[in-house]
Motif scaffolding. Structure first.
Motif, PDB file in Angstrom:
ATOM      1  N   VAL A  70      67.374  12.714  82.404  1.00 54.79           N
ATOM      2  CA  VAL A  70      68.451  11.897  81.839  1.00 54.79           C
ATOM      3  C   VAL A  70      67.957  11.154  80.599  1.00 54.79           C
ATOM      4  N   VAL A  71      66.713  10.695  80.591  1.00 59.32           N
ATOM      5  CA  VAL A  71      66.157  10.048  79.397  1.00 59.32           C
ATOM      6  C   VAL A  71      66.162  11.031  78.233  1.00 59.32           C
ATOM      7  N   ALA A  72      65.799  12.287  78.488  1.00 64.48           N
ATOM      8  CA  ALA A  72      65.813  13.299  77.431  1.00 64.48           C
ATOM      9  C   ALA A  72      67.225  13.510  76.896  1.00 64.48           C
ATOM     10  N   LEU A  73      68.215  13.528  77.777  1.00 65.88           N
ATOM     11  CA  LEU A  73      69.607  13.673  77.333  1.00 65.88           C
ATOM     12  C   LEU A  73      70.062  12.458  76.540  1.00 65.88           C
ATOM     13  N   LEU A  74      69.688  11.261  77.002  1.00 66.50           N
ATOM     14  CA  LEU A  74      70.073  10.044  76.287  1.00 66.50           C
ATOM     15  C   LEU A  74      69.432   9.989  74.906  1.00 66.50           C
ATOM     16  N   LYS A  75      68.212  10.500  74.779  1.00 70.74           N
ATOM     17  CA  LYS A  75      67.563  10.543  73.465  1.00 70.74           C
ATOM     18  C   LYS A  75      68.283  11.495  72.539  1.00 70.74           C
ATOM     19  N   ARG A  76      68.746  12.627  73.072  1.00 67.73           N
ATOM     20  CA  ARG A  76      69.439  13.607  72.239  1.00 67.73           C
ATOM     21  C   ARG A  76      70.791  13.092  71.769  1.00 67.73           C
ATOM     22  N   THR A  77      71.456  12.260  72.571  1.00 71.58           N
ATOM     23  CA  THR A  77      72.754  11.717  72.170  1.00 71.58           C
ATOM     24  C   THR A  77      72.606  10.436  71.355  1.00 71.58           C
TER      25      THR A  77
END
Length: 133
Positions: A70-77
């Motif tokens: 989820v941290v990786a997804l939040l960084k991408r957004t």
């Protein structure tokens, strides 16, 4: 109650899609969620990531711990920078840059700049050709 922001897997075999959910840390992966705050479809080209930014910021603010995915997804957004307060330089995509493993390994082994550098070794000369009789 310890809450986590994590992915809930849905879909068929080899065609997954996920929901980004807030759950109690003790519940099963696909158990009952407190709130659904987004979706992630990795098989689409390009991948679809839709996360409700306001709700994600709220849950992070009240102490919910995101998983690594989820941290990786939040960084991408770009939502992770909003929460941590760090700003990306202007004109830079919020997507993370993937470093080459060899670069990281060589950088770890590199000598510090203050250390004196040894003179480069000379290449060995090629052996002289033998006379064939």
């Amino acid at each position: 109650m310890a809450t986590k922001i994590r992915l809930k897997r849905l879909g068929k075999i080899r065609t997954p899609h996920y929901r980004v959910v807030v759950m109690d840390s003790r519940t099963k992966r696909n158990g009952r969620a407190i709130e659904e705050i987004g979706q992630y479809h990795p098989k689409n080209d390009p991948s679809i990531i839709s996360i409700d930014s306001e709700r994600a910021q709220y849950w992070l603010g009240v102490g919910a711990q995101p998983t690594e995915a989820v941290v990786a997804l939040l960084k991408r957004t770009g939502d992770w920078q909003k929460f941590t307060g760090s700003k990306a330089p202007a004109g830079v995509d919020p997507q993370p840059v993937k470093a080459d493993k060899d670069e990281l390994f060589n950088a770890a082994l590199a000598e510090p700049d203050d250390a004196p550098k040894a003179a480069p070794k000379k290449a060995e000369e090629a052996p002289a050709e033998k006379d064939e009789a």
